[in-house]
Design a protein around this motif. Structure first.
Motif, short mmCIF file in Angstrom:
data_model
loop_
_atom_site.label_atom_id
_atom_site.label_comp_id
_atom_site.label_asym_id
_atom_site.label_seq_id
_atom_site.Cartn_x
_atom_site.Cartn_y
_atom_site.Cartn_z
N LEU A 16 51.51 -18.11 -98.07
CA LEU A 16 50.18 -17.73 -98.54
C LEU A 16 49.11 -18.38 -97.67
O LEU A 16 49.22 -19.54 -97.31
CB LEU A 16 49.99 -18.14 -100.00
CG LEU A 16 51.02 -17.58 -100.99
CD1 LEU A 16 50.71 -18.02 -102.40
CD2 LEU A 16 51.11 -16.06 -100.90
N SER A 21 44.52 -20.38 -102.18
CA SER A 21 45.97 -20.31 -102.38
C SER A 21 46.61 -21.68 -102.28
O SER A 21 46.06 -22.62 -101.69
CB SER A 21 46.62 -19.37 -101.37
OG SER A 21 46.25 -18.03 -101.58
N ARG A 129 39.59 -14.61 -98.75
CA ARG A 129 40.42 -13.83 -99.66
C ARG A 129 39.91 -12.40 -99.80
O ARG A 129 38.71 -12.17 -99.94
CB ARG A 129 40.47 -14.48 -101.05
CG ARG A 129 41.29 -13.70 -102.07
CD ARG A 129 41.42 -14.45 -103.37
NE ARG A 129 42.23 -15.66 -103.21
CZ ARG A 129 43.56 -15.68 -103.22
NH1 ARG A 129 44.23 -14.55 -103.37
NH2 ARG A 129 44.21 -16.81 -103.07
N ASP A 268 47.09 -11.75 -99.62
CA ASP A 268 48.25 -12.56 -100.02
C ASP A 268 49.12 -11.88 -101.08
O ASP A 268 49.85 -12.54 -101.81
CB ASP A 268 47.81 -13.93 -100.57
CG ASP A 268 47.73 -14.99 -99.48
OD1 ASP A 268 48.14 -14.69 -98.34
OD2 ASP A 268 47.26 -16.09 -99.77
#
Length: 282
Positions: A16, A21, A129, A268
């Motif tokens: 990840l 994460s 992200r 992810d």
């Protein structure tokens, strides 16, 4: 001032990589002096968390500090002139990606009073992200106006071997510049063929499309050159032609790529599961 560490490299080594994460960091270097401890201080961005982190043997955790910037001290038997590798696991990444900056020092003993060598400005690319939502997969016979032309198939979900339209919304924590790229790839148990000629990208709240040109990276992946940038925090909508090739659960990789093809945002997998079991014709 302690001398600089030589031959040093720090990288994300866990599966990840997205901001926030839990992952692993691997650091290797060639020491000029023996040492009994190594400290890692996450100078930027704020929000790293080493609580609960572990170190692969023969290294071990001495202590962690929650202060901003967060840090972790590792006990190690560092031998002069011999490559030393430290793997830190269960490291919580900062909530926003960007350029990570670390201060790394070695010490003669675990008391960490007198640094022997140091690395003042070790940098690491930290992807932001991609958060996805509103995944929808409609068959080509399910669109508006198709009920009269295809009265039977209009009410059915897409079948294996049928082309359909996949739509999803997404937002980013790191902005993306014009000239950079978006990557969308089908993976998992059920693979979907993609068609670069039928890809659309726009804002979820506006009808006008964004300037984007999709190319076929593989049968199951698209690389989209962005003619304009994507702002952080804005919800975008992607629409692409897809064809499921088998039964099962499909997963999707959604990432943005920088000028050197480094990953600048990634999903992810944790929010981009597309759990659609597609029926096949008898």
């Amino acid at each position: 001032t302690p001398p600089q560490l030589q031959g040093a490299a720090l990288q994300l080594s866990g599966p990840l990589r997205a901001a926030g994460s839990m992952t692993s960091l691997t650091f290797e270097f060639m020491p000029r002096y023996h040492a009994g401890a190594i400290s890692f201080r996450a100078v930027a961005p704020a929000g790293f968390d080493f609580n609960g982190s572990t170190a692969d043997t023969p290294n071990y955790i001495l202590e962690t500090q929650d202060d901003d910037p967060a840090s972790v001290a590792v006990g190690a038997a560092v031998v002069s002139g011999r490559l030393h590798v430290v793997v830190l696991r269960h490291v919580k990444l900062a909530q926003f990606g960007g350029e990570g900056v670390f201060l790394i020092r070695t010490y003669s003993t675990g008391s960490m009073l007198f640094p022997r060598e140091e690395l003042l400005d070790q940098r690491l690319n930290l992807p932001g992200r991609v958060s996805t939502s509103e995944w929808r997969f409609l068959g080509e016979f399910q669109g508006e106006g198709s009920a009269a032309e295809h009265p039977v198939r209009h009410g059915l979900p897409p079948l294996v071997g049928d082309w359909g339209w996949l739509e999803f919304d997404f937002s980013l924590t790191r902005p993306v510049l014009a000239g950079h790229a978006l990557r969308v790839e089908s993976t998992g148990a059920a693979l979907y063929a993609l068609d670069a000629a039928r890809f659309e990208l726009g804002s979820a709240s506006a009808a006008s499309p964004l300037q984007a040109s999709a190319q076929q990276a593989s049968q199951h992946a698209l690389r989209v050159a962005l003619g304009e940038g994507l702002s952080a925090g804005v919800v975008f909508r992607a629409r692409l032609a897809t064809m499921p090739s088998s039964l099962g659960v499909g997963q999707w990789i959604v990432e943005t790529l920088g000028a050197g093809d480094e990953t600048t945002n990634t999903n992810d997998f944790d929010e981009a599961l597309f759990d659609l079991r597609v029926p096949s014709l008898l």
